[in-house]
Write an enzyme that holds these catalytic residues in place. Structure first.
Site, PDB file in Angstrom:
ATOM      1  N   HIS A 104       3.453   8.467 -19.826  1.00  0.00           N
ATOM      2  CA  HIS A 104       3.275   9.874 -19.475  1.00  0.00           C
ATOM      3  C   HIS A 104       3.859  10.128 -18.077  1.00  0.00           C
ATOM      4  O   HIS A 104       4.604  11.087 -17.863  1.00  0.00           O
ATOM      5  CB  HIS A 104       1.779  10.211 -19.521  1.00  0.00           C
ATOM      6  CG  HIS A 104       1.404  11.543 -18.977  1.00  0.00           C
ATOM      7  ND1 HIS A 104       1.129  12.613 -19.788  1.00  0.00           N
ATOM      8  CD2 HIS A 104       1.235  11.972 -17.702  1.00  0.00           C
ATOM      9  CE1 HIS A 104       0.813  13.655 -19.028  1.00  0.00           C
ATOM     10  NE2 HIS A 104       0.862  13.285 -17.763  1.00  0.00           N
ATOM     11  N   GLU A 105       3.544   9.250 -17.138  1.00  0.00           N
ATOM     12  CA  GLU A 105       4.049   9.405 -15.760  1.00  0.00           C
ATOM     13  C   GLU A 105       5.565   9.198 -15.695  1.00  0.00           C
ATOM     14  O   GLU A 105       6.268   9.926 -15.001  1.00  0.00           O
ATOM     15  CB  GLU A 105       3.314   8.455 -14.811  1.00  0.00           C
ATOM     16  CG  GLU A 105       1.805   8.634 -14.778  1.00  0.00           C
ATOM     17  CD  GLU A 105       1.331  10.060 -14.543  1.00  0.00           C
ATOM     18  OE1 GLU A 105       2.066  10.852 -13.908  1.00  0.00           O
ATOM     19  OE2 GLU A 105       0.217  10.397 -14.989  1.00  0.00           O
ATOM     20  N   HIS A 113       7.238  12.331 -16.721  1.00  0.00           N
ATOM     21  CA  HIS A 113       7.334  13.311 -15.633  1.00  0.00           C
ATOM     22  C   HIS A 113       8.591  13.054 -14.795  1.00  0.00           C
ATOM     23  O   HIS A 113       9.309  13.989 -14.433  1.00  0.00           O
ATOM     24  CB  HIS A 113       6.115  13.246 -14.713  1.00  0.00           C
ATOM     25  CG  HIS A 113       4.918  13.980 -15.215  1.00  0.00           C
ATOM     26  ND1 HIS A 113       4.941  15.309 -15.563  1.00  0.00           N
ATOM     27  CD2 HIS A 113       3.635  13.560 -15.405  1.00  0.00           C
ATOM     28  CE1 HIS A 113       3.731  15.681 -15.944  1.00  0.00           C
ATOM     29  NE2 HIS A 113       2.917  14.632 -15.869  1.00  0.00           N
ATOM     30  N   GLU A 126       2.634  19.128 -18.503  1.00  0.00           N
ATOM     31  CA  GLU A 126       1.686  18.081 -18.897  1.00  0.00           C
ATOM     32  C   GLU A 126       1.769  17.818 -20.400  1.00  0.00           C
ATOM     33  O   GLU A 126       1.763  16.667 -20.836  1.00  0.00           O
ATOM     34  CB  GLU A 126       0.256  18.461 -18.499  1.00  0.00           C
ATOM     35  CG  GLU A 126      -0.023  18.336 -17.018  1.00  0.00           C
ATOM     36  CD  GLU A 126       0.187  16.928 -16.480  1.00  0.00           C
ATOM     37  OE1 GLU A 126      -0.216  15.940 -17.141  1.00  0.00           O
ATOM     38  OE2 GLU A 126       0.773  16.808 -15.396  1.00  0.00           O
TER      39      GLU A 126
END
Length: 169
Positions: free
Chosen positions: A62-63, A66, A135
């Site tokens: 997930h990071e 980003h 997100e």
């Protein structure tokens, strides 16, 4: 480190972000960095201790997502543009200050004065929308990178349940 290295390769990031482990009991992870040289991901010991290995991998994916999508740059850019708009509006209000105003100048001054209060609200709402949509994109990116949507969903449930159980100060 090995997990992030593997995820960066799977995401075709082209470089390895720095990896930090934060000695804190709360559950959190984040990405930062404006450029390839400053890209980094961090995770707390609380998250490492409370999640399963596949869930940790999903959170780190997930990071990485980003970083891959340039979310840090986008957030910075929107903040700068919002502040520039507010600055210009403030200058406009000052430029129309003092002296006798014609009808048109009075109307412009009133509009600019109203914008001083409306723009921060509108840009705040847009920033919240942008943040939430990024997100969701990072969650989808995690599933795409790892090939496992369940791990990210399980991690989010555990994180939510942990915060729901924490006493409020």
């Amino acid at each position: 480190y090995d997990t992030v290295y593997s995820l960066a390769k799977k995401a075709n990031l082209g470089y390895m972000p720095r990896v930090y482990i934060i000695d804190a009991n709360y559950l959190n992870a984040f990405a930062s960095g404006f450029s390839r040289e400053s890209a980094m991901v961090a995770i707390t010991m609380g998250l490492i201790n409370r999640l399963e290995e596949d869930e940790i991998e999903a959170v780190m994916a997930h990071e990485i997502s980003h970083i891959r999508h340039g979310d840090i740059k986008l957030t910075l850019l929107t903040s700068v543009l919002a502040n520039i708009m507010l600055f210009i509006t403030n200058i406009g209000v000052m430029a129309f200050g003092g002296g006798r105003d014609s009808g048109g100048a009075r109307a412009a001054k009133t509009i600019l004065f109203a914008l001083q209060f409306i723009l921060p609200i509108v840009t705040g709402l847009l920033s919240m929308f942008l943040s939430r949509s990024r997100e969701y994109m990072a969650d989808a990116g995690s599933a795409q990178i790892t090939g496992d949507k369940e791990a990210m969903a399980n991690a989010l449930i555990k994180i939510h349940n942990n915060y729901a159980a924490e006493p409020k100060a």
